[in-house]
Scaffold this motif. Structure first.
Motif, PDB file in Angstrom:
ATOM      1  N   GLY A   1       5.546   5.501  10.015  1.00 40.42           N
ATOM      2  CA  GLY A   1       5.013   6.395   8.992  1.00 40.42           C
ATOM      3  C   GLY A   1       3.509   6.507   9.003  1.00 40.42           C
ATOM      4  O   GLY A   1       2.899   6.774   7.953  1.00 40.42           O
ATOM      5  N   TYR A   2       2.900   6.312  10.142  1.00 38.97           N
ATOM      6  CA  TYR A   2       1.433   6.298  10.234  1.00 38.97           C
ATOM      7  C   TYR A   2       0.826   7.600   9.734  1.00 38.97           C
ATOM      8  O   TYR A   2      -0.129   7.582   8.937  1.00 38.97           O
ATOM      9  N   GLU A   3       1.375   8.761  10.165  1.00 39.88           N
ATOM     10  CA  GLU A   3       0.763  10.033   9.780  1.00 39.88           C
ATOM     11  C   GLU A   3       0.937  10.328   8.301  1.00 39.88           C
ATOM     12  O   GLU A   3      -0.027  10.618   7.581  1.00 39.88           O
ATOM     13  N   GLU A   4       2.182  10.249   7.806  1.00 35.56           N
ATOM     14  CA  GLU A   4       2.417  10.648   6.420  1.00 35.56           C
ATOM     15  C   GLU A   4       1.885   9.659   5.394  1.00 35.56           C
ATOM     16  O   GLU A   4       1.754   9.994   4.208  1.00 35.56           O
ATOM     17  N   LEU A   5       1.569   8.424   5.814  1.00 27.91           N
ATOM     18  CA  LEU A   5       1.086   7.412   4.866  1.00 27.91           C
ATOM     19  C   LEU A   5      -0.404   7.125   5.037  1.00 27.91           C
ATOM     20  O   LEU A   5      -0.901   6.119   4.526  1.00 27.91           O
ATOM     21  N   ALA A   6      -1.124   8.017   5.705  1.00 31.20           N
ATOM     22  CA  ALA A   6      -2.536   7.752   6.010  1.00 31.20           C
ATOM     23  C   ALA A   6      -3.377   7.537   4.765  1.00 31.20           C
ATOM     24  O   ALA A   6      -4.349   6.777   4.778  1.00 31.20           O
ATOM     25  N   THR A   7      -3.047   8.193   3.662  1.00 27.71           N
ATOM     26  CA  THR A   7      -3.852   8.067   2.438  1.00 27.71           C
ATOM     27  C   THR A   7      -3.167   7.233   1.366  1.00 27.71           C
ATOM     28  O   THR A   7      -3.535   7.314   0.192  1.00 27.71           O
ATOM     29  N   ASP A   8      -2.187   6.434   1.767  1.00 25.87           N
ATOM     30  CA  ASP A   8      -1.445   5.638   0.784  1.00 25.87           C
ATOM     31  C   ASP A   8      -2.358   4.617   0.112  1.00 25.87           C
ATOM     32  O   ASP A   8      -3.221   4.004   0.750  1.00 25.87           O
ATOM     33  N   GLN A   9      -2.175   4.419  -1.171  1.00 21.00           N
ATOM     34  CA  GLN A   9      -3.038   3.516  -1.943  1.00 21.00           C
ATOM     35  C   GLN A   9      -2.775   2.042  -1.640  1.00 21.00           C
ATOM     36  O   GLN A   9      -3.554   1.181  -2.070  1.00 21.00           O
ATOM     37  N   ARG A  10      -1.703   1.740  -0.940  1.00 17.51           N
ATOM     38  CA  ARG A  10      -1.423   0.335  -0.626  1.00 17.51           C
ATOM     39  C   ARG A  10      -2.386  -0.227   0.418  1.00 17.51           C
ATOM     40  O   ARG A  10      -2.526  -1.452   0.527  1.00 17.51           O
TER      41      ARG A  10
ATOM     42  N   THR B   1      -5.326  -1.224   0.888  1.00 19.98           N
ATOM     43  CA  THR B   1      -6.615  -1.656   0.325  1.00 19.98           C
ATOM     44  C   THR B   1      -7.456  -2.426   1.344  1.00 19.98           C
ATOM     45  O   THR B   1      -8.661  -2.577   1.157  1.00 19.98           O
ATOM     46  N   HIS B   2      -6.839  -2.907   2.392  1.00 19.77           N
ATOM     47  CA  HIS B   2      -7.565  -3.636   3.436  1.00 19.77           C
ATOM     48  C   HIS B   2      -7.791  -2.774   4.673  1.00 19.77           C
ATOM     49  O   HIS B   2      -8.274  -3.279   5.687  1.00 19.77           O
ATOM     50  N   GLY B   3      -7.441  -1.510   4.592  1.00 19.96           N
ATOM     51  CA  GLY B   3      -7.655  -0.603   5.705  1.00 19.96           C
ATOM     52  C   GLY B   3      -6.349   0.000   6.188  1.00 19.96           C
ATOM     53  O   GLY B   3      -5.276  -0.613   6.067  1.00 19.96           O
ATOM     54  N   LEU B   4      -6.409   1.224   6.724  1.00 22.22           N
ATOM     55  CA  LEU B   4      -5.225   1.886   7.271  1.00 22.22           C
ATOM     56  C   LEU B   4      -4.748   1.124   8.503  1.00 22.22           C
ATOM     57  O   LEU B   4      -5.501   0.964   9.471  1.00 22.22           O
ATOM     58  N   PRO B   5      -3.515   0.648   8.500  1.00 20.07           N
ATOM     59  CA  PRO B   5      -3.018  -0.076   9.678  1.00 20.07           C
ATOM     60  C   PRO B   5      -2.971   0.847  10.886  1.00 20.07           C
ATOM     61  O   PRO B   5      -2.502   1.986  10.785  1.00 20.07           O
ATOM     62  N   PRO B   6      -3.451   0.405  12.028  1.00 21.47           N
ATOM     63  CA  PRO B   6      -3.326   1.220  13.239  1.00 21.47           C
ATOM     64  C   PRO B   6      -1.858   1.505  13.549  1.00 21.47           C
ATOM     65  O   PRO B   6      -0.958   0.779  13.114  1.00 21.47           O
ATOM     66  N   ARG B   7      -1.643   2.556  14.311  1.00 18.29           N
ATOM     67  CA  ARG B   7      -0.271   2.924  14.665  1.00 18.29           C
ATOM     68  C   ARG B   7       0.459   1.766  15.345  1.00 18.29           C
ATOM     69  O   ARG B   7       1.658   1.589  15.187  1.00 18.29           O
ATOM     70  N   THR B   8      -0.290   0.975  16.100  1.00 13.98           N
ATOM     71  CA  THR B   8       0.315  -0.134  16.850  1.00 13.98           C
ATOM     72  C   THR B   8       0.436  -1.421  16.040  1.00 13.98           C
ATOM     73  O   THR B   8       0.828  -2.448  16.592  1.00 13.98           O
ATOM     74  N   GLU B   9       0.085  -1.365  14.741  1.00 14.55           N
ATOM     75  CA  GLU B   9       0.131  -2.570  13.898  1.00 14.55           C
ATOM     76  C   GLU B   9       1.025  -2.348  12.673  1.00 14.55           C
ATOM     77  O   GLU B   9       0.579  -2.470  11.527  1.00 14.55           O
ATOM     78  N   PRO B  10       2.319  -2.034  12.872  1.00 18.57           N
ATOM     79  CA  PRO B  10       3.187  -1.835  11.704  1.00 18.57           C
ATOM     80  C   PRO B  10       3.336  -3.092  10.855  1.00 18.57           C
ATOM     81  O   PRO B  10       3.553  -3.016   9.642  1.00 18.57           O
TER      82      PRO B  10
ATOM     83  N   TRP C   1       3.350  -3.838   6.591  1.00 17.06           N
ATOM     84  CA  TRP C   1       4.246  -4.635   5.758  1.00 17.06           C
ATOM     85  C   TRP C   1       3.477  -5.702   4.978  1.00 17.06           C
ATOM     86  O   TRP C   1       3.787  -5.970   3.810  1.00 17.06           O
ATOM     87  N   VAL C   2       2.478  -6.305   5.601  1.00 15.47           N
ATOM     88  CA  VAL C   2       1.663  -7.304   4.899  1.00 15.47           C
ATOM     89  C   VAL C   2       1.006  -6.690   3.673  1.00 15.47           C
ATOM     90  O   VAL C   2       1.037  -7.261   2.565  1.00 15.47           O
ATOM     91  N   GLN C   3       0.426  -5.508   3.823  1.00 20.11           N
ATOM     92  CA  GLN C   3      -0.249  -4.877   2.684  1.00 20.11           C
ATOM     93  C   GLN C   3       0.755  -4.350   1.659  1.00 20.11           C
ATOM     94  O   GLN C   3       0.458  -4.307   0.455  1.00 20.11           O
ATOM     95  N   HIS C   4       1.928  -3.953   2.111  1.00 19.95           N
ATOM     96  CA  HIS C   4       2.979  -3.546   1.180  1.00 19.95           C
ATOM     97  C   HIS C   4       3.356  -4.711   0.265  1.00 19.95           C
ATOM     98  O   HIS C   4       3.522  -4.546  -0.948  1.00 19.95           O
ATOM     99  N   LEU C   5       3.492  -5.890   0.847  1.00 20.44           N
ATOM    100  CA  LEU C   5       3.830  -7.077   0.051  1.00 20.44           C
ATOM    101  C   LEU C   5       2.719  -7.403  -0.939  1.00 20.44           C
ATOM    102  O   LEU C   5       2.977  -7.686  -2.125  1.00 20.44           O
TER     103      LEU C   5
ATOM    104  N   ALA D   1      -6.662  -4.558  17.744  1.00 23.67           N
ATOM    105  CA  ALA D   1      -6.549  -3.421  16.833  1.00 23.67           C
ATOM    106  C   ALA D   1      -6.497  -3.841  15.369  1.00 23.67           C
ATOM    107  O   ALA D   1      -6.882  -3.066  14.489  1.00 23.67           O
ATOM    108  N   GLY D   2      -6.033  -5.068  15.083  1.00 24.64           N
ATOM    109  CA  GLY D   2      -5.874  -5.469  13.690  1.00 24.64           C
ATOM    110  C   GLY D   2      -6.955  -6.382  13.165  1.00 24.64           C
ATOM    111  O   GLY D   2      -6.860  -6.878  12.035  1.00 24.64           O
ATOM    112  N   ARG D   3      -8.032  -6.602  13.947  1.00 21.06           N
ATOM    113  CA  ARG D   3      -9.025  -7.597  13.527  1.00 21.06           C
ATOM    114  C   ARG D   3      -9.743  -7.189  12.241  1.00 21.06           C
ATOM    115  O   ARG D   3     -10.110  -8.054  11.436  1.00 21.06           O
ATOM    116  N   ARG D   4      -9.964  -5.872  12.022  1.00 23.55           N
ATOM    117  CA  ARG D   4     -10.668  -5.454  10.801  1.00 23.55           C
ATOM    118  C   ARG D   4      -9.836  -5.779   9.558  1.00 23.55           C
ATOM    119  O   ARG D   4     -10.368  -6.276   8.562  1.00 23.55           O
ATOM    120  N   ILE D   5      -8.540  -5.539   9.632  1.00 26.16           N
ATOM    121  CA  ILE D   5      -7.677  -5.843   8.486  1.00 26.16           C
ATOM    122  C   ILE D   5      -7.547  -7.344   8.305  1.00 26.16           C
ATOM    123  O   ILE D   5      -7.576  -7.850   7.174  1.00 26.16           O
TER     124      ILE D   5
END
Length: 662
Positions: free
Chosen positions: A263-272, A274-283, A287-291, A314-318
């Protein structure tokens, strides 16, 4: 409609129905002309009519006390569709608890609906919950390659970690548990079993309708008469958050791994995010931010993740944001075999929401990194942890999370955030625990004591073996293994590599030992069908490795073991031969050299040409004792070598660190 006459069963399934081994069924088939004829399959894996098999077993008095569950399961399997059989089991469970309930799964076929009714009646007669768990386990085993489940010991450990780490939990009289990717409900079930307090609410979500229905059925049994509210929804939790706005005290999750279409494209502006938009390769980081988005202040989440999530670029910023805000509190590296995929050392990430809603970690806060990869079960033929030791170690470590003055066990270390927030933001535990696991004083003392014990045993064997006397110039007569075979003093069976077609689904298996296993650590690395392996050794049999580079012979002890190519099983006539005497004679290095077919280390040993002393049985006993002592002496030398080298390393590290007092 599926009738029992059209339901196929294998030899392994017939064995389970009759409560015997597969070999017994093969014997029935050979000895009884009335045994049902094959209706399908192959000569290696034949299939028979369930109705004909059941009638034959009844007519011949071979059903014994086996319940109807074994007869019922093949009919569920014959439905063919994974989803339909799963939905039928879930519906049967609902009917077991509510006999007057109507079928709520309209997509079920007529055969499935009839089967649901029979299963419900059987469950009410033989135990509803037990019948459901039996059918569910068989369903999971049948579709193991299509499903990823959380093993119950891991689910229990995750629940205990979450309950131990959450803040303010001891004063709360209500507890809300969330699992947004619940599968068949293993984690939710563990939470229900571990928490016995009042006011429990379980919120679970699963996108697969069959899995969601089975999870609801499982929780239905667990919540009976407990006053627990359980809500299970069928949805993709990332795309369609069924519990948006709901807060959880603890969240447990074993999410799907490596899914690019999350869901990378449709969830790009999701409020969950808060630590940054997860890259496409980091699903997994989605889930971590969803929890985290669903945790109440002080709430804790424990999530299973693949090890690459801890270090991927790819996930070091988050990861950095999770550390800076104090959300990522601990990472636990598990032994391989803890969960699917079993070859990977998975990790548990322990997340916690700030109790005051702050967006920054308190000054001086550390992250707890725990390397528990060493807790594999010793001697196991398949990778997997020693769950008791692993659970005790991990819980002791995480319980010290908020107590900086408490000593951490073994390979657990507190790492300052400044050391983690570098260019890589790598939170892999092994990277930081490798240099921090110097042996404690108590551990060194225990190691020295073990070495003293081994040396004392070695001294005893030295005293015995050095006292052996030998006559010189006396020619002793010998016989070859071939001669002993002709005389009936022993029997010989050669190991083989089992074929893939010989292994039926869920067929009982035994460990398979191969020559490469002997060249490693001697631990069997595979399995073979219990009833069809050509060479299965039992306790007291002699095993011979028939290749020069791994030539040895020993008396097998322990459970049955199948042998692979170039391994041989010898079973002695105990009135003529002592097994330890035979093994000692065979393993003599000169014996192997003489019987080898070539001079290279890859040559084979002709087992029939190996020589054995010709002695009366009464005289063999003294030789057998000496051979046993010599084998024990060899084993102790290996142990002492390992213990001594370990002590050299440990004491060297302690000396280099300073602090010598004497």
């Amino acid at each position: 409609m599926t009738t029992t006459s059209a339901v196929p069963v294998s030899l392994a399934e017939i064995a389970r129905i009759a409560g015997v081994g597969r070999a017994a069924v093969s014997n029935w088939r050979r000895r009884h002309d009335s045994f049902p004829s094959r209706i399908g399959g192959t000569d290696v894996s034949p299939q028979f009519s369930l109705a004909e098999v059941e009638q034959w077993l009844r007519d011949n008095g071979k059903l014994k006390d086996v319940g109807g569950r074994e007869l019922l399961w093949p009919r569920f399997e014959a439905l063919g569709s994974r989803d339909e059989s799963g939905l039928a089991i879930a519906e049967a469970a609902r009917r077991m608890r509510s006999p007057r309930a109507r079928v709520s799964q309209p997509e079920l076929s007529g055969a499935a609906r009839e089967l649901v009714g029979e299963a419900a009646r059987l469950g009410r007669a033989e135990g509803s919950r037990e019948t459901f768990e039996f059918l569910l386990q068989r369903w999971l085993e049948t579709h193991v390659r299509q499903l990823s489940t959380t093993p119950p010991p891991l689910a229990t450990l995750m629940t205990r970690i979450a309950l131990a780490v959450r803040l303010g939990g001891t004063d709360q009289r209500e507890l809300t548990v969330l699992d947004p990717a619940c599968g068949t409900g293993h984690l939710a079930a563990a939470a229900l079993q571990e928490y016995d307090g009042p006011g429990l609410t379980v919120l679970a979500c699963e996108r697969d309708p069959a899995l969601a229905a089975l999870a609801a059925a499982r929780l239905g049994f667990l919540t009976e008469d407990r006053g627990v509210r359980a809500e299970i929804t069928t949805a993709d939790a990332l795309r369609d958050d069924s519990f948006a706005g709901s807060g959880a005290d603890i969240a447990l999750c074993n999410p799907p791994f490596n899914e690019r279409d999350w869901g990378y494209e449709e969830l790009a502006t999701d409020q969950r995010w808060t630590h940054g938009l997860p890259p496409r390769t980091e699903p997994e980081l989605a889930w971590v931010q969803h929890l985290l988005a669903h945790l109440k202040p002080g709430g804790t989440a424990v999530v299973v993740l693949p090890p690459a999530v801890a270090s991927r670029k790819a996930g070091r910023r988050i990861r950095g944001s999770l550390l800076r805000t104090g959300a990522l509190r601990a990472v636990v590296a598990l032994p391989p075999g803890s969960a699917q995929p079993h070859s990977v050392s998975l990790q548990l990430w322990v997340l916690r929401a700030a109790p005051d809603g702050s967006a920054a970690a308190p000054p001086g806060q550390d992250a707890l990194l725990v390397d528990a990869t060493g807790f594999a079960k010793p001697g196991a033929r398949e990778p997997g942890p020693d769950w008791d030791a692993l659970g005790s170690f991990v819980l002791t470590a995480v319980q010290a999370l908020d107590h900086p003055d408490r000593e951490l066990p073994g390979s657990a270390v507190r790492v300052p955030l400044l050391d983690l927030l570098d260019d890589e933001v790598d939170v892999t535990p092994g990277r930081y625990t490798a240099n921090s696991t110097e042996a404690s004083g108590a551990e060194l003392a225990a190691s020295w004591e073990h070495l003293r014990t081994h040396l004392a045993e070695l001294t005893d064997h030295v005293r015995y073996l050095s006292g052996l006397g030998f006559e010189s110039g006396t020619a002793q007569t010998t016989a070859t293994v071939g001669d002993l075979l002709k005389a009936g003093a022993l029997t010989l069976r050669a190991g083989q590599q089992p074929t893939e077609t010989a292994v039926a689904p869920r067929e009982p298996t035994v460990p398979l030992l191969t020559v490469p296993d002997l060249l490693m650590d001697g631990t069997p690395s595979g399995t073979a069908p219990a009833g069809s392996a050509p060479a299965v050794v039992e306790e007291g049999d002699v095993v011979v490795a028939g290749v020069v580079r791994a030539f040895k012979a020993w008396v097998h002890s322990g459970p049955p073991l199948a042998l692979g190519p170039q391994l041989y099983a010898l079973r002695v006539d105990r009135e003529k031969l002592d097994a330890h005497f035979l093994a000692g004679c065979l393993r003599a290095p000169a014996n192997g050299r003489q019987a080898g077919t070539h001079a290279s280390s890859s040559s084979r040993v002709d087992i029939r040409r190996l020589h054995v002393l010709q002695l009366p049985l009464a005289e063999q006993a003294a030789y057998a004792e000496a051979f046993r002592r010599l084998r024990a002496f060899e084993t102790l030398l290996t142990r002492i070598d390992g213990s001594g080298r370990g002590l050299v390393d440990d004491v060297g590290d302690r000396l280099a660190a300073g602090g010598l007092t004497a």
